[in-house]
Every structure is written in structure tokens, then in C-alpha cells.
Design a protein around this motif. Structure first.
Motif, PDB file in Angstrom:
ATOM      1  N   LEU A 123     100.476   5.568  63.003  1.00 30.65           N
ATOM      2  CA  LEU A 123      99.215   5.141  63.580  1.00 30.65           C
ATOM      3  C   LEU A 123      98.787   3.796  63.013  1.00 30.65           C
ATOM      4  CD1 LEU A 123      96.661   5.461  65.206  1.00 30.65           C
ATOM      5  CD2 LEU A 123      95.741   6.929  63.411  1.00 30.65           C
ATOM      6  N   VAL A 124      98.857   3.654  61.699  1.00 29.55           N
ATOM      7  CA  VAL A 124      98.457   2.399  61.070  1.00 29.55           C
ATOM      8  C   VAL A 124      99.329   1.250  61.574  1.00 29.55           C
ATOM      9  CG1 VAL A 124      98.303   1.127  58.898  1.00 29.55           C
ATOM     10  CG2 VAL A 124      97.513   3.479  59.005  1.00 29.55           C
ATOM     11  N   TYR A 145      89.952  -0.290  65.487  1.00 28.81           N
ATOM     12  CA  TYR A 145      89.298  -0.286  64.180  1.00 28.81           C
ATOM     13  C   TYR A 145      88.627   1.063  63.915  1.00 28.81           C
ATOM     14  CZ  TYR A 145      89.824  -5.382  63.769  1.00 28.81           C
ATOM     15  OH  TYR A 145      90.329  -6.653  63.667  1.00 28.81           O
ATOM     16  N   GLN A 146      87.961   1.606  64.937  1.00 30.64           N
ATOM     17  CA  GLN A 146      87.256   2.872  64.764  1.00 30.64           C
ATOM     18  C   GLN A 146      88.232   4.001  64.460  1.00 30.64           C
ATOM     19  OE1 GLN A 146      83.758   3.060  64.834  1.00 30.64           O
ATOM     20  NE2 GLN A 146      84.303   4.967  63.817  1.00 30.64           N
ATOM     21  N   ARG A 147      89.409   3.967  65.079  1.00 35.03           N
ATOM     22  CA  ARG A 147      90.408   5.003  64.812  1.00 35.03           C
ATOM     23  C   ARG A 147      90.940   4.909  63.387  1.00 35.03           C
ATOM     24  NH1 ARG A 147      94.707   6.195  69.371  1.00 35.03           N
ATOM     25  NH2 ARG A 147      94.898   8.001  67.997  1.00 35.03           N
ATOM     26  N   LEU A 148      91.085   3.686  62.893  1.00 32.11           N
ATOM     27  CA  LEU A 148      91.516   3.519  61.507  1.00 32.11           C
ATOM     28  C   LEU A 148      90.478   4.094  60.557  1.00 32.11           C
ATOM     29  CD1 LEU A 148      92.998  -0.093  61.655  1.00 32.11           C
ATOM     30  CD2 LEU A 148      94.264   1.992  61.129  1.00 32.11           C
ATOM     31  N   ILE A 149      89.214   4.011  60.930  1.00 34.94           N
ATOM     32  CA  ILE A 149      88.145   4.584  60.111  1.00 34.94           C
ATOM     33  C   ILE A 149      88.142   6.111  60.222  1.00 34.94           C
ATOM     34  CG2 ILE A 149      85.636   4.813  59.886  1.00 34.94           C
ATOM     35  CD1 ILE A 149      85.406   1.885  60.710  1.00 34.94           C
ATOM     36  N   ASP A 150      88.209   6.615  61.456  1.00 28.68           N
ATOM     37  CA  ASP A 150      88.069   8.050  61.696  1.00 28.68           C
ATOM     38  C   ASP A 150      89.296   8.853  61.282  1.00 28.68           C
ATOM     39  OD1 ASP A 150      85.590   7.523  62.732  1.00 28.68           O
ATOM     40  OD2 ASP A 150      86.246   7.545  64.828  1.00 28.68           O
ATOM     41  N   ILE A 152      92.301   7.613  59.617  1.00 33.92           N
ATOM     42  CA  ILE A 152      93.016   7.244  58.392  1.00 33.92           C
ATOM     43  C   ILE A 152      92.056   7.063  57.223  1.00 33.92           C
ATOM     44  CG2 ILE A 152      94.752   5.648  57.431  1.00 33.92           C
ATOM     45  CD1 ILE A 152      95.686   7.198  59.823  1.00 33.92           C
ATOM     46  N   GLN A 153      90.749   7.088  57.523  1.00 35.40           N
ATOM     47  CA  GLN A 153      89.712   6.912  56.502  1.00 35.40           C
ATOM     48  C   GLN A 153      89.828   5.568  55.768  1.00 35.40           C
ATOM     49  OE1 GLN A 153      91.198  10.401  56.535  1.00 35.40           O
ATOM     50  NE2 GLN A 153      89.594  10.450  58.087  1.00 35.40           N
ATOM     51  N   LEU A 154      90.237   4.533  56.505  1.00 38.63           N
ATOM     52  CA  LEU A 154      90.244   3.200  55.910  1.00 38.63           C
ATOM     53  C   LEU A 154      88.827   2.647  55.897  1.00 38.63           C
ATOM     54  CD1 LEU A 154      93.341   1.320  57.414  1.00 38.63           C
ATOM     55  CD2 LEU A 154      93.150   2.427  55.203  1.00 38.63           C
ATOM     56  N   THR A 155      88.463   1.968  54.818  1.00 38.97           N
ATOM     57  CA  THR A 155      87.175   1.285  54.776  1.00 38.97           C
ATOM     58  C   THR A 155      87.306  -0.046  55.512  1.00 38.97           C
ATOM     59  OG1 THR A 155      87.665   0.097  52.723  1.00 38.97           O
ATOM     60  CG2 THR A 155      86.701   2.318  52.523  1.00 38.97           C
TER      61      THR A 155
END
Length: 299
Positions: A123-124, A145-150, A152-155
Motif C-alpha cells: 500500500l505504501v 494521503y488519507q489512506r496513509l493516515i487511516d 498505515i497510521q503515518l503522521t
């Protein structure tokens, strides 16, 4: 040129490893993994499934046909990237436009970088590579960007490092997702720009957002004209500024006002100023009423 041809021919030779069940490679520790993982090999196009994490959802058919014509004429110059799922089974990480165009041309195999990655890594890689390499529309980038937050929990700070964008840039994209869905669609379809969207974000009422959006489209307003229209709306809806209690003042409650009104028999007006100062206004309606109030005060 000779080097490129030699490398491509070598890739075709190594591709035989992918079709040998006895040499099935599932991890980087397996035999011959160094010859497959990270290398460009020819992969059966039918053995590649689309990545469910692919952020791009809109594909311009005309652009796809142009790419297909280029591939037919010159071949697939830039390999796609896939991850190995099982024997002769792969999942696309990046390059869906190239894969779709290759299918249009009727290619049986495509050159691909082979990766072994878990779902999160896939995914990343898919999101970051697409954000960096493709002309995604602003909403698709924001959703990535939102998927990376939701998921993968990336800040935002971590995303900034991964995609090479300023944190403020990422924030501006994410704010677009607060817009009315109709306006988001307008951005995706190219009716308005990201700049128009950013101007509309400052309006909380989505009905008002939609009204201004319709004006932007029908009157072909520029971003600057849109910003002026938004400001005009906001200035017109600002509430009257309430008189704030000054330092050192105090509040007079309704019970106290009622008590004074009852005592004097007239509706009393009380105004409190700063530092505890103020005034009490006692209305009277005749000379007789005036003498009545004086008598109350002196009693």
C-alpha cells in the motif's frame, strides 16, 4: 543501446525461473531470490491482478489510447512494478496505466520489477509511487494521503518525508476532503481548480459552498474572484460584535434587576462599565411619579 538490449534479454532468460514450480520464490531467503527480486523480468500479463490499494480511479480513455499506440510502436519502455503473491501470480504495485495500455495492444507479457512485500508495504509503495510519478487529480492525492493516515497510521510529518512534500502541502490536500462531495467531483472533473476548492473550504455551510460553486462554474470565476466572493459572504454573515465585559467589571443578574424594578415600581436600566463602575437609570412618567421615587429613596 547494446547494454539495454542485453539487460532485456537477460530478463527474459531469468523469467524461466518464475515458471518453474521447483524454484518458486516466496521470500528473499529462497534460492535464486537475488536473481528475481528487484530485477526486471517478463511476466505473463494474465498473471497480474490489479492492486486493490491503487489510488487512481479515473483513467482518461484518450490518453490510454495514445499510450497504447506508443507501446505498440516502441514497446513498454518503463517497466511496471509487481509483488509476488504465489506461483506465477502477481499483484500490481504501480503502473496501472501502462498495464491497461499493454492489454489494449494485446501484449502477452510485460517487463516488471519483482518485489516481495506485505500488504502494508504494498500500500505504501503504491500510494507513494503514484503520488510522485503520476498526474493524479487533487482529490485522488488527498485520498491517498488519507489512506496513509487511516491504514498505515503515518503522521503528516512521516508522509512529508516519504513523498518529499512539505507538511503544509499535505495539509492543504487533506482539507479538500471537507468540501461538499459535489465540489470534490468538480475538482476531479476539472471544472474548478484546487485553488478554488481551497477558497471554498473556509465556508462551513455546504449549501453555501454549493451555491458559490455553481457561480464559479457558470460565470467562469478565477481563484481570486472566488476568494473575493467568499470574503463578501463571510463579511455579510458576521454576527454583531457583543460588548465584552471589561476588566474589573461585574455582571448584574436578572433577579437583582427584578428586585430594583419591584422596589421603584418602574423598569430599571442598569449599565456596568469597567472597574466596577456603572449607572442605574430610574424612569418616571410624571411629576407625581418623580416625587414618589424621591420619597422611596429618602425613606
Amino acid at each position: 543501446m547494446t547494454k539495454a538490449i542485453k539487460k532485456q534479454a537477460l530478463g527474459r532468460g531469468l523469467s524461466a525461473l518464475l515458471k518453474d514450480p521447483e524454484n518458486d520464490i516466496k521470500s528473499v531467503e529462497d534460492k535464486n531470490a537475488d536473481k528475481v527480486v528487484g530485477n526486471i523480468l517478463e511476466v505473463d500479463i494474465d498473471a497480474i491482478e490489479i492492486n486493490p490499494f491503487q489510488p487512481r480511479t479515473n483513467f482518461n480513455e484518450e490518453a490510454l489510447q495514445e499510450l497504447a499506440s506508443s507501446i505498440k510502436e516502441l514497446g513498454l519502455i518503463q517497466p511496471i512494478t509487481v509483488r509476488k503473491l504465489d506461483f506465477n501470480k502477481y499483484q500490481l504495485i504501480s503502473g496501472e496505466r501502462r498495464l491497461r495500455a499493454s492489454k489494449i495492444v494485446g501484449l502477452q507479457t510485460v517487463p516488471a520489477y519483482i518485489r516481495i512485500a506485505n500488504d502494508n508495504e504494498s500500500l505504501v509503495m503504491a500510494l507513494v509511487e503514484n503520488i510522485q510519478r503520476h498526474d493524479l487529480d487533487p482529490i485522488e492525492i488527498a485520498l491517498s494521503y488519507q489512506r496513509l493516515i487511516d491504514e498505515i497510521q503515518l503522521t503528516q510529518e512521516q508522509m512529508s518525508e516519504r513523498v518529499g512534500k512539505k507538511r503544509s502541502t499535505i495539509t492543504n490536500y487533506l482539507r479538500l476532503l471537507k468540501l461538499d462531495p459535489i465540489i470534490q467531483t468538480g475538482i476531479r472533473d476539472g471544472f474548478i481548480s484546487m485553488g478554488h476548492g481551497r477558497a471554498l473550504i473556509s465556508i462551513d455551510d455546504q449549501d453555501v459552498q454549493s451555491d458559490i460553486y455553481q457561480k464559479i462554474v457558470s460565470q467562469n470565476l478565477s481563484v481570486r474572484e472566488t476568494e473575493a466572493l467568499v470574503k463578501k459572504h463571510q463579511d455579510g454573515t458576521k454576527p454583531n460584535v457583543a460588548v465584552t465585559k471589561k476588566e474589573g467589571s461585574f455582571a448584574v443578574n436578572e433577579e437583582q434587576k427584578k428586585a430594583l424594578t419591584s422596589f421603584f415600581g418602574s423598569k430599571i436600566d442598569i449599565q456596568v462599565a469597567g472597574k466596577g463602575k456603572g449607572k442605574i437609570t430610574i424612569p418616571f412618567h410624571s411629576e407625581e411619579d418623580f416625587h414618589r421615587i424621591i420619597k422611596l429613596i429618602n425613606s
